[in-house]
Design a protein around this motif. Structure first.
Motif, PDB file in Angstrom:
ATOM      1  N   LYS A 232       2.134   2.315  -1.387  1.00  0.00           N
ATOM      2  CA  LYS A 232       2.011   2.919  -2.228  1.00  0.00           C
ATOM      3  C   LYS A 232       3.073   2.443  -3.725  1.00  0.00           C
ATOM      4  CE  LYS A 232       3.748   7.928  -3.354  1.00  0.00           C
ATOM      5  NZ  LYS A 232       5.105   7.959  -4.375  1.00  0.00           N
ATOM      6  N   LEU A 233       4.248   2.167  -2.980  1.00  0.00           N
ATOM      7  CA  LEU A 233       4.746   1.581  -3.827  1.00  0.00           C
ATOM      8  C   LEU A 233       4.366   0.221  -5.083  1.00  0.00           C
ATOM      9  CD1 LEU A 233       7.712   1.471  -4.507  1.00  0.00           C
ATOM     10  CD2 LEU A 233       8.303  -1.100  -2.760  1.00  0.00           C
ATOM     11  N   GLN A 234       2.864  -0.623  -4.146  1.00  0.00           N
ATOM     12  CA  GLN A 234       2.939  -1.219  -5.218  1.00  0.00           C
ATOM     13  C   GLN A 234       1.955  -0.913  -6.295  1.00  0.00           C
ATOM     14  OE1 GLN A 234      -0.201  -4.184  -2.438  1.00  0.00           O
ATOM     15  NE2 GLN A 234      -0.096  -5.381  -4.303  1.00  0.00           N
ATOM     16  N   ALA A 235       1.352   0.253  -5.966  1.00  0.00           N
ATOM     17  CA  ALA A 235       0.366   0.978  -6.443  1.00  0.00           C
ATOM     18  C   ALA A 235       1.664   0.908  -8.248  1.00  0.00           C
ATOM     19  CB  ALA A 235      -0.087   2.232  -6.135  1.00  0.00           C
ATOM     20  N   ASP A 236       2.737   1.917  -7.378  1.00  0.00           N
ATOM     21  CA  ASP A 236       3.123   2.479  -8.613  1.00  0.00           C
ATOM     22  C   ASP A 236       4.666   1.064  -9.536  1.00  0.00           C
ATOM     23  OD1 ASP A 236       3.196   5.070  -7.353  1.00  0.00           O
ATOM     24  OD2 ASP A 236       5.183   5.003  -6.186  1.00  0.00           O
ATOM     25  N   LEU A 237       4.617   0.725  -8.856  1.00  0.00           N
ATOM     26  CA  LEU A 237       4.628  -0.873  -9.380  1.00  0.00           C
ATOM     27  C   LEU A 237       3.824  -1.446 -10.812  1.00  0.00           C
ATOM     28  CD1 LEU A 237       6.816  -3.596  -7.389  1.00  0.00           C
ATOM     29  CD2 LEU A 237       7.693  -1.933  -9.257  1.00  0.00           C
TER      30      LEU A 237
END
Length: 513
Positions: free
Chosen positions: A458-463
């Motif tokens: 999720k953090l990678q997608a948000d970035l």
């Protein structure tokens, strides 16, 4: 299994640990509850009485021999006129009871004093074949191991004696003479007699240091520690678990007994442990390691040190669990649990070795003596453990011992239940308990790992989405407010001086000399 709301637990009155004669020192099960001092006094009294009885019996047999011999002589004088053919059978018939008296006398004179040997274990003579194989050449290094440990101990002992100067030379002479003397007797002495010789040597050497060399008590204690280390390192192979005793048989019986009691749980013993606490579990592992390590040591003091460290880890585990100082009533059940869980190798042999050859003062007083006495109590308790000790019915105890039932512990209410009482219970076998605990930890770690992976994705997608959003907003702003840069003409540096308003240059002037 029926549930119980009240648990009796294991309780030993502290007075039971003391000498039965009330001298105030710690007693020992191997000495019938007496301390080493009282036991030696009892030993000497019984031994002296036995010697007196043997002498009395020998004198009685001697008188009987003399009477028999006198009767033979009388019979021979009365039958002097008889023919030689009839005299010889008569003499032969009369000598027959005389030979029996002689044989009986010899047996009684060579009989060992066995009454006091029951304090430890019955001893027997070594086989003649073994004696012929080992030889009878005296050597000061009786039972000496040629390894590095023995050589290092000898070197350390000599270095220690150099600092004592004259007393050191005398100590070395006494130790060497004792080893040579003992090597000459090793085939004729049982374990109890060897123990008596070593203990007498300790006492005589300590008395000589105090009386002859005027050495202080603290210095004598230090010297005796080194003497014990030196002597027992050399004697270890000859006196530890000797073939003349049944120590090895007791070791096997104790190990089999502990294996048969694998189902005993912490709750049955009412141990104040919570192994779910990491610090408690760590102290339990250290205690087990120390009690097992005891068998690898050669010196009685070092073996006692392992027992002391094990006991201190037990007290630490109880203190962390209860969040208050541990009491003596909590210690013994915990020690029994550690012994059951560790199943120390050659437990009985190590206890007997310490009892026979340790400096007596260590077993009579101090924390070493206290912890060792409790270990002896724990070993005795395990041998006599029954249904009442574990607060079980005789039928339940027999089912567990026969393997027909397996105890389980329910984490919801803390009661000990049978294996058939519920499927959500945890087995009490230490190996299975640890296995289930590890599986639960792995399952928990797997769940946390999955949650962490989801959070990372999720953090990678948000970035990635944040980067795209920033680019989009920048482009929108640039389209809405385009950048306009006005053009500028570059002029020369002196464009403002076209009219030559500069002052005239300086002209040279000639000065008349």
């Amino acid at each position: 299994m029926s549930r119980r709301t009240e648990r009796r637990g294991i309780h030993v009155d502290q007075s039971d640990l003391l000498c039965k004669k009330g001298c105030g020192y710690y007693g020992n099960a191997a000495w019938q509850g007496l301390c080493s001092k009282c036991w030696r006094e009892e030993y000497q009294q019984v031994r002296q009485k036995q010697i007196q009885d043997d002498w009395a019996l020998a004198e009685k047999l001697q008188r009987e021999e003399e009477a028999a011999y006198a009767s033979i002589q009388g019979a021979q004088s009365q039958s002097h006129s008889a023919a030689a053919t009839s005299q010889q059978p008569q003499a032969h018939a009369s000598l027959t009871p005389f030979s029996k008296f002689e044989e009986k006398k010899t047996n009684e004179k060579t009989r060992k004093v066995t009454t006091v040997k029951k304090f430890f274990s019955p001893s027997s003579r070594t086989a003649a074949k073994k004696e012929s194989q080992e030889g009878k050449t005296p050597s000061p290094s009786i039972g000496r191991d040629a390894g590095f440990d023995t050589d290092q101990v000898s070197k350390d002992f000599m270095d220690f004696l150099k600092n004592l100067q004259k007393p050191g030379r005398d100590i070395h002479k006494q130790c060497r003479a004792f080893l040579i003397s003992l090597s000459n007797k090793k085939h004729d002495l049982g374990a109890d007699e060897l123990s008596e010789c070593v203990q007498d040597f300790y006492q005589n050497l300590a008395d000589r240091l105090i009386g002859h060399f005027k050495v202080s008590s603290e210095s004598v204690e230090q010297v005796m520690d080194q003497v014990e280390k030196y002597i027992m390192t050399r004697l270890y192979k000859s006196v530890f678990c000797p073939e003349t005793t049944d120590d090895e048989k007791k070791d096997l019986a104790t190990q089999n007994r502990i294996r048969a009691l694998h189902w005993v749980t912490i709750q049955m013993l009412c141990v104040s442990f919570d192994e779910e606490i990491p610090e408690v579990s760590e102290n339990v592992v250290k205690a087990i390691t120390d009690i097992i390590e005891m068998d690898s040591k050669r010196v009685p003091r070092d073996k006692l040190g392992c027992i002391t460290r094990c006991s201190k880890h037990i007290f630490s585990a109880i203190r962390i669990t209860k969040k208050e100082p541990a009491s003596a009533d909590d210690f013994l059940p915990a020690l029994i649990y550690i012994v059951l869980k560790a199943n120390p190798p050659r437990l009985q042999s190590n206890i007997q070795y310490i009892t026979r050859f340790c400096i007596p003062s260590r077993l009579m007083t101090g924390e070493d003596g206290y912890y060792f006495t409790n270990l002896c109590c724990a070993a005795a308790f395990i041998e006599k453990l029954d249904a009442q000790s574990l607060n079980l019915s005789p039928e339940e105890f027999e089912r567990y011992m026969s393997g027909q039932a397996s105890s389980r512990f329910s984490s919801s209410n803390g009661d000990v239940t049978d294996s058939a009482s519920g499927s959500d219970a945890m087995p009490s076998n230490p190996v299975l308990v640890q296995l289930n605990r590890n599986l639960d930890m792995l399952s928990d770690l797997s769940t946390r790992q999955e949650a962490l992976n989801e959070a990372a994705a999720k953090l990678q997608a948000d970035l990635l989405s944040w980067t795209e959003n920033v680019k989009r907003e920048v482009n929108d702003i640039l389209e809405r407010y385009p950048l306009q840069v006005p053009s500028r003409t570059v002029s020369a540096i002196d464009t403002n001086n076209i009219e030559n308003n500069l002052p005239p240059p300086l002209t040279p002037e000639v000065f008349a000399g």
